[in-house]
Design a protein around this motif. Sequence first.
Motif, short mmCIF file in Angstrom:
data_model
loop_
_atom_site.label_atom_id
_atom_site.label_comp_id
_atom_site.label_asym_id
_atom_site.label_seq_id
_atom_site.Cartn_x
_atom_site.Cartn_y
_atom_site.Cartn_z
N UNK A 1 3.40 10.55 2.74
CA UNK A 1 2.86 10.55 1.29
C UNK A 1 3.71 11.36 0.33
N UNK A 2 4.25 12.33 0.27
CA UNK A 2 5.06 13.06 -0.40
C UNK A 2 6.21 12.21 -0.74
N UNK A 3 6.86 11.48 0.06
CA UNK A 3 7.99 10.47 -0.34
C UNK A 3 7.56 9.45 -1.02
N UNK A 4 6.28 9.30 -1.50
CA UNK A 4 5.84 8.31 -2.36
C UNK A 4 5.02 8.97 -3.68
N UNK A 5 5.44 10.21 -4.12
CA UNK A 5 4.68 10.79 -4.98
C UNK A 5 4.74 10.31 -6.44
N UNK A 6 5.56 9.43 -6.39
CA UNK A 6 5.73 8.57 -7.74
C UNK A 6 4.59 7.48 -7.80
N UNK A 7 4.03 6.98 -6.62
CA UNK A 7 3.25 5.76 -6.57
C UNK A 7 1.88 6.33 -7.02
N UNK A 8 1.31 5.84 -7.62
CA UNK A 8 -0.19 6.08 -8.21
C UNK A 8 -1.16 6.04 -6.92
N UNK A 9 -0.88 4.86 -6.10
CA UNK A 9 -1.73 4.53 -5.13
C UNK A 9 -1.07 4.47 -3.79
N UNK A 10 -1.55 4.94 -2.76
CA UNK A 10 -0.97 4.63 -1.33
C UNK A 10 -2.25 4.32 -0.54
N UNK A 11 -2.02 3.39 0.42
CA UNK A 11 -2.98 3.13 1.45
C UNK A 11 -2.48 3.69 2.88
N UNK A 12 -3.48 4.32 3.66
CA UNK A 12 -3.19 4.90 4.75
C UNK A 12 -3.89 4.28 5.76
#
Length: 205
Positions: free
Chosen positions: A114-125
């Motif tokens: 998740x921290x690798x995509x810190x610039x993404x507003x939304x993440x699906x896990x």
Amino acid sequence: MDIIHKLKNNQRRIGLTGGIASGKTTITNYIRKHKKIPILDADNLSRELIKPNTYGYQKILDYFGNQIIDNKNNSEKAINRKLLRNIIFKNSESKEWIEKLLHPLIKEKMIHECSQFKNNQTIVMVIPLLFEAKFEDICTEIWLVKCPRELQQKRLITRDKISEKEAFETINLQLSFEQKNKLSDIILDNSDDQNKWINTIRELL
């Protein structure tokens, strides 16, 4: 520092979960195709964590012995995941042991991803055992896939080529939909008409 503090507080982290063979992969593939959103999969992380020469791999070998190694055309001596699954399915003590080993490792790995995509507003896990493994605290919202048990069981029999009895017992190892429903924010109805969950996703993503 607590690994939870690595998460970005204003990031939308959707935990997608549901019973085995409920349709999570179908829904994930739709999101991947139609939305530009990073998707992290707990099952994929689990596979990485038990590859040869990893901490998880050595711990599992120490516990189960070489019987767990896939010796057929396998120069790397990788773990036979199907055999491992069968063993823990029949032995609750082994199941509890491996969950205590892997769930914290998967969670830490998920937070790192998740921290690798810190610039993404939304993440699906995608987290099949989200509630069982206590991953609620890393999600900002939880989406639950709804699927009738009869359809779920039929899909599992076809997919894994197992008996009706094995499918029934496998489904019963997880929390019921009713239990998960009380803890979820959004229901994706995958009962019969996939347009139901597609419309929900279009509205929310």
